[in-house]
Every structure is written in structure tokens, then in C-alpha cells.
Design a protein around this motif. Structure first.
Motif, PDB file in Angstrom:
ATOM      1  N   LEU A 159      23.800  -4.610  14.549  1.00 59.97           N
ATOM      2  CA  LEU A 159      24.358  -3.641  13.245  1.00 59.97           C
ATOM      3  C   LEU A 159      24.026  -2.169  14.191  1.00 59.97           C
ATOM      4  O   LEU A 159      25.257  -1.111  12.887  1.00 59.97           O
ATOM      5  N   TYR A 160      23.203  -1.738  14.336  1.00 54.29           N
ATOM      6  CA  TYR A 160      23.576  -0.710  15.380  1.00 54.29           C
ATOM      7  C   TYR A 160      24.900   0.856  15.863  1.00 54.29           C
ATOM      8  O   TYR A 160      25.334   0.841  15.912  1.00 54.29           O
ATOM      9  N   GLU A 161      25.251  -0.223  16.799  1.00 59.01           N
ATOM     10  CA  GLU A 161      26.307  -0.327  17.294  1.00 59.01           C
ATOM     11  C   GLU A 161      27.643  -0.076  15.758  1.00 59.01           C
ATOM     12  O   GLU A 161      28.724   0.538  16.718  1.00 59.01           O
ATOM     13  N   GLN A 162      27.700  -0.649  15.105  1.00 62.04           N
ATOM     14  CA  GLN A 162      28.657  -0.565  14.798  1.00 62.04           C
ATOM     15  C   GLN A 162      28.056   0.815  13.196  1.00 62.04           C
ATOM     16  O   GLN A 162      29.163   1.771  12.505  1.00 62.04           O
ATOM     17  N   GLY A 163      27.002   2.116  13.883  1.00 58.21           N
ATOM     18  CA  GLY A 163      26.779   3.321  13.183  1.00 58.21           C
ATOM     19  C   GLY A 163      26.453   2.764  11.602  1.00 58.21           C
ATOM     20  O   GLY A 163      26.203   3.730  10.823  1.00 58.21           O
ATOM     21  N   ALA A 164      25.629   0.710  11.259  1.00 60.02           N
ATOM     22  CA  ALA A 164      25.433   0.850   9.482  1.00 60.02           C
ATOM     23  C   ALA A 164      23.788   1.141   9.353  1.00 60.02           C
ATOM     24  O   ALA A 164      23.287   0.820   8.614  1.00 60.02           O
ATOM     25  N   TYR A 165      22.805   0.135  11.058  1.00 62.36           N
ATOM     26  CA  TYR A 165      21.501   0.904  10.856  1.00 62.36           C
ATOM     27  C   TYR A 165      21.543   2.277  11.009  1.00 62.36           C
ATOM     28  O   TYR A 165      21.844   2.991  11.887  1.00 62.36           O
ATOM     29  N   LEU A 166      20.509   2.025  10.420  1.00 68.37           N
ATOM     30  CA  LEU A 166      19.284   3.806  10.647  1.00 68.37           C
ATOM     31  C   LEU A 166      18.549   3.619  11.414  1.00 68.37           C
ATOM     32  O   LEU A 166      17.743   2.942  10.834  1.00 68.37           O
ATOM     33  N   ASN A 167      18.257   4.171  13.078  1.00 64.91           N
ATOM     34  CA  ASN A 167      16.821   3.893  13.281  1.00 64.91           C
ATOM     35  C   ASN A 167      15.832   4.956  12.781  1.00 64.91           C
ATOM     36  O   ASN A 167      16.174   6.090  13.609  1.00 64.91           O
ATOM     37  N   PRO A 168      15.092   4.515  12.338  1.00 65.31           N
ATOM     38  CA  PRO A 168      14.446   5.502  11.934  1.00 65.31           C
ATOM     39  C   PRO A 168      12.955   5.711  13.232  1.00 65.31           C
ATOM     40  O   PRO A 168      12.227   6.407  13.005  1.00 65.31           O
ATOM     41  N   GLY A 169      12.937   5.328  14.082  1.00 65.18           N
ATOM     42  CA  GLY A 169      12.134   5.185  15.193  1.00 65.18           C
ATOM     43  C   GLY A 169      11.121   4.313  14.715  1.00 65.18           C
ATOM     44  O   GLY A 169      10.570   2.966  14.058  1.00 65.18           O
ATOM     45  N   ILE A 170       9.519   4.412  16.304  1.00 65.56           N
ATOM     46  CA  ILE A 170       8.696   3.171  15.854  1.00 65.56           C
ATOM     47  C   ILE A 170       7.914   2.998  15.113  1.00 65.56           C
ATOM     48  O   ILE A 170       7.383   3.891  14.552  1.00 65.56           O
ATOM     49  N   GLU A 171       8.134   2.460  14.243  1.00 66.98           N
ATOM     50  CA  GLU A 171       6.433   1.879  13.262  1.00 66.98           C
ATOM     51  C   GLU A 171       6.917   3.569  12.386  1.00 66.98           C
ATOM     52  O   GLU A 171       5.388   3.848  11.980  1.00 66.98           O
ATOM     53  N   ASP A 172       7.924   3.714  12.139  1.00 71.93           N
ATOM     54  CA  ASP A 172       7.668   5.282  10.776  1.00 71.93           C
ATOM     55  C   ASP A 172       8.454   4.690   9.735  1.00 71.93           C
ATOM     56  O   ASP A 172       9.439   5.105   9.491  1.00 71.93           O
ATOM     57  N   TRP A 173       7.536   3.688   9.127  1.00 68.86           N
ATOM     58  CA  TRP A 173       7.904   3.602   7.484  1.00 68.86           C
ATOM     59  C   TRP A 173       8.113   4.725   6.787  1.00 68.86           C
ATOM     60  O   TRP A 173       9.129   4.788   5.827  1.00 68.86           O
ATOM     61  N   SER A 174       7.644   5.691   6.746  1.00 72.85           N
ATOM     62  CA  SER A 174       8.315   6.948   5.997  1.00 72.85           C
ATOM     63  C   SER A 174       9.701   7.285   5.894  1.00 72.85           C
ATOM     64  O   SER A 174       9.970   8.126   5.305  1.00 72.85           O
ATOM     65  N   ALA A 175       9.302   7.226   7.250  1.00 76.03           N
ATOM     66  CA  ALA A 175      10.980   8.295   7.611  1.00 76.03           C
ATOM     67  C   ALA A 175      11.900   7.359   6.644  1.00 76.03           C
ATOM     68  O   ALA A 175      13.299   7.544   6.637  1.00 76.03           O
ATOM     69  N   ALA A 176      11.833   5.351   7.153  1.00 74.99           N
ATOM     70  CA  ALA A 176      13.151   4.625   6.626  1.00 74.99           C
ATOM     71  C   ALA A 176      13.363   4.905   4.623  1.00 74.99           C
ATOM     72  O   ALA A 176      13.443   5.054   4.346  1.00 74.99           O
ATOM     73  N   LYS A 177      12.117   4.902   4.348  1.00 76.39           N
ATOM     74  CA  LYS A 177      11.712   4.983   2.911  1.00 76.39           C
ATOM     75  C   LYS A 177      12.284   6.380   2.525  1.00 76.39           C
ATOM     76  O   LYS A 177      12.722   6.095   1.579  1.00 76.39           O
ATOM     77  N   GLN A 178      11.713   7.203   3.262  1.00 73.14           N
ATOM     78  CA  GLN A 178      12.777   8.780   2.718  1.00 73.14           C
ATOM     79  C   GLN A 178      13.887   8.632   2.895  1.00 73.14           C
ATOM     80  O   GLN A 178      14.986   9.768   2.196  1.00 73.14           O
ATOM     81  N   ALA A 179      15.149   8.024   3.648  1.00 67.47           N
ATOM     82  CA  ALA A 179      16.096   8.018   4.304  1.00 67.47           C
ATOM     83  C   ALA A 179      16.712   7.554   2.676  1.00 67.47           C
ATOM     84  O   ALA A 179      17.938   7.609   2.040  1.00 67.47           O
ATOM     85  N   PHE A 180      16.062   6.129   2.571  1.00 68.31           N
ATOM     86  CA  PHE A 180      16.748   5.513   1.230  1.00 68.31           C
ATOM     87  C   PHE A 180      16.729   6.083   0.048  1.00 68.31           C
ATOM     88  O   PHE A 180      17.059   5.739  -0.889  1.00 68.31           O
ATOM     89  N   ILE A 181      15.540   7.289  -0.261  1.00 66.97           N
ATOM     90  CA  ILE A 181      15.512   7.742  -1.293  1.00 66.97           C
ATOM     91  C   ILE A 181      16.021   8.893  -1.588  1.00 66.97           C
ATOM     92  O   ILE A 181      16.595   9.030  -2.721  1.00 66.97           O
ATOM     93  N   ALA A 182      16.782   9.428  -0.444  1.00 67.44           N
ATOM     94  CA  ALA A 182      17.667  10.241  -0.473  1.00 67.44           C
ATOM     95  C   ALA A 182      18.788   9.898  -0.544  1.00 67.44           C
ATOM     96  O   ALA A 182      19.998  11.152  -0.479  1.00 67.44           O
ATOM     97  N   GLY A 183      18.890   8.700  -0.742  1.00 66.21           N
ATOM     98  CA  GLY A 183      21.164   8.637  -1.154  1.00 66.21           C
ATOM     99  C   GLY A 183      20.756   8.098   1.221  1.00 66.21           C
ATOM    100  O   GLY A 183      22.826   8.317   0.385  1.00 66.21           O
ATOM    101  N   LYS A 184      21.014   8.519   1.747  1.00 70.44           N
ATOM    102  CA  LYS A 184      21.525   8.602   3.049  1.00 70.44           C
ATOM    103  C   LYS A 184      22.241   7.073   3.784  1.00 70.44           C
ATOM    104  O   LYS A 184      22.887   7.051   4.189  1.00 70.44           O
TER     105      LYS A 184
END
Length: 443
Positions: free
Chosen positions: A247-272
Motif C-alpha cells: 500500500l505504501y509502495e503504491q503511494g496509497a498509504y500516508l505514513n504519519p510516523g511511529i505512534e503519531d496519532w495526531s498527524a494521521a488524524k490531521q491528514a484526514f481532517i484536512a482532506g489529504k
């Protein structure tokens, strides 16, 4: 401590001091009530921490002889470490919130008393608790801690982005392959830059292992004895990581980093990204964030490998009572735990956070009041939990070095997306985890 708690404690202390002075003695006050102060350490932040402050004050209002000092210790790991250190120093809090994977270490540390041993049986009905919750925290016939902030992982998705991509906004992906396919459509249509994100966190790996009915460690998932082996080279583990890296290699998965809940959430809320896998504890805030950013959010079950769905493992945390408390503080701590588990408090906790209530009666109240009909995103977690089959795998693993195990697993994923093969990375991670297990078992 809340301002109200501070004021009440000051008044009680002043009154006691004045009475003793007038009586011309320094002994125990007679003819009046003394205040028992208990400390409650937790790992919450933001609005959730404020809610716990308020709940502490409300408990005080109903129990005028008890003062509660509510303190956030930062993170789950910091709270556990601080509590164990405080117990050794004979300065323990009365109640400590410890995350799910800290259960094994807390249980074998000899630092806590079992809550069922300090709460009178006529004050609480454990038959009214949700079975999957009790199954996680009960070892044999012993309930060591009080279930409190229970959660499981679900899929959040952007309904507006789904429509733009030609996907059914009322039918979220249910399998790994459907996630892959939906991600491609979201990206190709220009609805979002990436398809999906979730924190690089061992919790999700553990969930996907359980969904495939694969134990994480031996010794009946660490519930029959100290585990010595982790099943990171199982077919179930390889299926998880092969899909995740692809999924990552296909460019479909955004890796927010190790245990970074906030970055993952913000990427979703921002529509990325169009989809997010995260804890149910964020439903309230993420639903609000999506609305503020102009889109409607939906929720679905945790996506799983095709044909594999046994159920999810309880996440979140529970409340523990350390050894070494005075009788008065232990009694006050027990009363506080009973109060927090009351259906009214559990309903309040659920509505303001997304953690599901641990009492059946609380769930009944929410259903009867139409809460789930008006807020379907909250209902997903309950439906998923109720559909979970009770197996040794879905009861969750227990081991002392669980936090270290998660870190090893998380770093192994980083090595995979940097070029190490899945098989090699998992073999290395297995070796490292088993070294930690052996070290823990020697203590």
C-alpha cells in the motif's frame, strides 16, 4: 487538582486546624468529619483531561469527605512508569490509569491490589459489564483493574470524497483488497492525494492478528504463563505486512510516523486522505473536525484480510489501585471506581469522547434515548464489539515487555519501507522481541 477541589480542601483543612486549636489538642478531631485526599493519575490530555477534572469535582460534590487530586502524567507509558516508581517510594497515587498493554507488567509487578478484592460485592454487579471488556482484564477468576476507557479500532472515511471518486458513501471498504481498490479510486479521481492513513502503531498489528484468530505469543497468548515466543513469522503476520508495505509502495498509504496519532488524524481532517484507521476514542472530535472542514464523516468496521474476521481486541486503559494505601484511601479509591463505572458516568464519558461505556445498562440507556440513531458513527464500535467471537486471540495478549515489543514491531515496518524484505524484517523483530521476553522472564 480542580479549583473547587483546592477550595474545598483548604476549607476542610482550615476548619480542622481551628477546631484542634480550640480543643487544645493535637490528636484526631472528634465530633466532625475529616477529609480523605486521594490522587488519580491518568494519561489523557486536552478536552478529555478537562472532562476528568470535572468528573473528579463532581465525585467530590457527592462525597464531601473525599478530595480527589486529578493529575495528567502525560502519556500511558509515563503514567505506568511514574506509578511503579511511586509505589517503590511508598508514595503511590490511589488510582492510576494504565493502558491495555501495561496489564501484564502491572499484574506481575506486585504493586497493585485486585479491584475485586477491595470493592464490596454488594456495591457492583460485574454481570452488567460488557463481556469482551471483562475478558481482557480478568485473568482466571481475578479482575485486577476496573475497565474504564475502552476502545477498538474502526475505519473513518470521508463520504464527500467517496462520492467524488464514484464510491458508495454508505458502503465503506471491509477488506484489505477493498481498501487498496478504494484508495486507487480516491487518488485517480483527484478526491484526495492519498487513500488512507493510520499511525505506525503495534496496536493495529495486534488487532489484525486477532482478526485472523492468530495468537500474538505462546502460553495461550501469555494468559497461561510467561510467554517465550512471538508469532511474527506466521502467515497472518506476513499477510498484514505484505499488504501494508505494498500500500505504501503504491503511494496509497500516508505514513504519519511511529505512534503519531495526531498527524494521521490531521491528514484526514484536512482532506489529504480519504480514509483513516484509528481508535473509537476519537469519534467525537474527528466528527466535529470533519464538519468544520466541510465534509461528512462515516465509520466502518476495521478492514481485514479477505474471509478473516474473528473480532477486535479491547484497547484503551483501566484503573488500578496500588498497594500501600491507608484503609481510608483504599476505601475512597474503591468508591471512586464504583462511581466512575456507574451507567450515568459511562454514558457521559462515551458521549464526550467516543470510548464505549463498559456497562450493559449504559448501552441500554443510549439505545433507549435514540443516541445511536442520531449518531451512527458511535454505533459502529458497539456493533463491531458485539460481533467479536470470544477466542484466546481476541481476548488479547499479556506480557511484561509489551511496550518494548510494540516499539520493535513499529521499527520493523520502518525498515521494510526503507528496503528490507518483509520476511527478513519480521525474522529480526521476532528475535529481538524474544530476547526481551527472555530478559523479562528472568526477573
Amino acid at each position: 487538582m480542580t479549583n473547587e477541589s483546592t477550595r474545598r480542601k483548604f476549607l476542610a483543612t482550615s476548619a480542622t486546624t481551628g477546631a484542634l486549636a480550640l480543643a487544645g489538642c493535637s490528636g484526631q478531631l472528634t465530633g466532625g468529619n475529616s477529609t480523605t485526599t486521594i490522587k488519580f493519575w491518568h494519561a489523557m490530555g486536552g478536552d478529555t483531561a478537562k472532562l476528568l477534572d470535572q468528573m473528579g469535582s463532581d465525585f467530590e460534590s457527592e462525597h464531601e469527605d473525599v478530595s480527589v487530586e486529578v493529575t495528567s502524567k502525560g502519556s500511558y507509558r509515563e503514567t505506568l512508569n511514574s506509578t511503579l516508581s511511586a509505589v517503590k517510594a511508598d508514595k503511590p497515587p490511589a488510582v492510576a490509569q494504565i493502558f491495555d498493554i501495561g496489564t501484564g507488567l502491572a499484574r506481575t509487578s506486585d504493586a497493585f491490589v485486585a479491584v475485586q478484592d477491595i470493592i464490596p460485592s454488594d456495591k457492583i454487579d460485574y454481570d452488567n459489564f460488557l463481556n469482551p471488556v471483562l475478558n481482557y482484564y480478568r485473568i482466571g477468576d481475578t479482575l485486577n483493574s476496573m475497565p474504564f476507557n475502552s476502545s477498538n479500532p474502526v475505519l473513518y472515511y470521508n463520504k464527500d470524497a467517496f462520492e467524488k471518486a464514484g464510491l458508495d458513501p454508505e458502503s465503506p471498504p471491509k477488506t484489505f483488497q477493498e481498501i487498496t481498490d478504494a484508495s486507487a479510486k480516491l487518488i485517480d479521481s483527484g478526491a484526495t492525494k492519498k487513500g488512507i492513513t493510520w499511525p505506525n502503531h503495534g496496536w493495529f498489528v495486534e488487532q489484525w492478528m486477532a482478526e485472523q484468530n492468530q495468537l500474538l505469543v505462546n502460553e495461550e497468548n501469555g494468559r497461561a504463563g510467561d510467554p517465550t515466543e512471538i508469532y511474527l513469522e506466521s502467515d497472518a503476520a506476513k499477510q498484514i505486512f505484505n499488504w501494508w508495505t505494498e500500500l505504501y509502495e503504491q503511494g496509497a498509504y500516508l505514513n504519519p510516523g511511529i505512534e503519531d496519532w495526531s498527524a494521521a488524524k490531521q491528514a484526514f481532517i484536512a482532506g489529504k486522505v480519504g480514509m483513516l484507521i484509528t481508535s473509537t476514542s476519537g469519534i467525537a472530535s474527528t466528527t466535529a473536525g470533519a464538519k468544520e472542514n466541510g465534509f461528512e464523516m462515516g465509520t466502518g468496521y476495521l478492514p481485514v484480510p479477505e474471509g478473516k474476521r474473528k473480532g477486535v481486541v479491547i484497547g484503551g486503559g483501566s484503573l488500578w489501585v496500588p498497594k500501600g494505601l491507608s484503609d481510608a484511601k483504599q476505601t475512597a479509591a474503591a468508591d471512586f471506581l464504583v462511581w466512575l463505572s456507574q451507567p450515568e458516568q459511562q454514558v457521559r464519558w462515551h458521549k464526550n469522547t467516543g470510548y464505549f461505556p463498559v456497562r450493559k445498562e449504559a448501552v441500554g440507556q443510549l439505545q433507549d434515548n435514540g443516541w445511536f440513531d442520531e449518531n451512527p458513527n458511535f454505533k459502529t464500535a458497539f456493533d463491531q464489539l458485539q460481533a467479536t467471537k470470544d477466542t484466546t486471540a481476541t481476548r488479547g495478549a499479556q506480557m511484561a515487555p509489551f511496550a518494548k515489543t510494540r516499539t520493535i514491531v513499529e521499527k520493523s515496518y520502518v525498515s521494510m519501507i526503507q528496503g528490507t524484505s518483509v520476511d527478513s524484517a519480521l525474522a529480526s523483530a521476532k528475535k529481538d522481541v524474544e530476547s526481551e521476553l527472555a530478559r523479562a522472564n528472568q526477573k
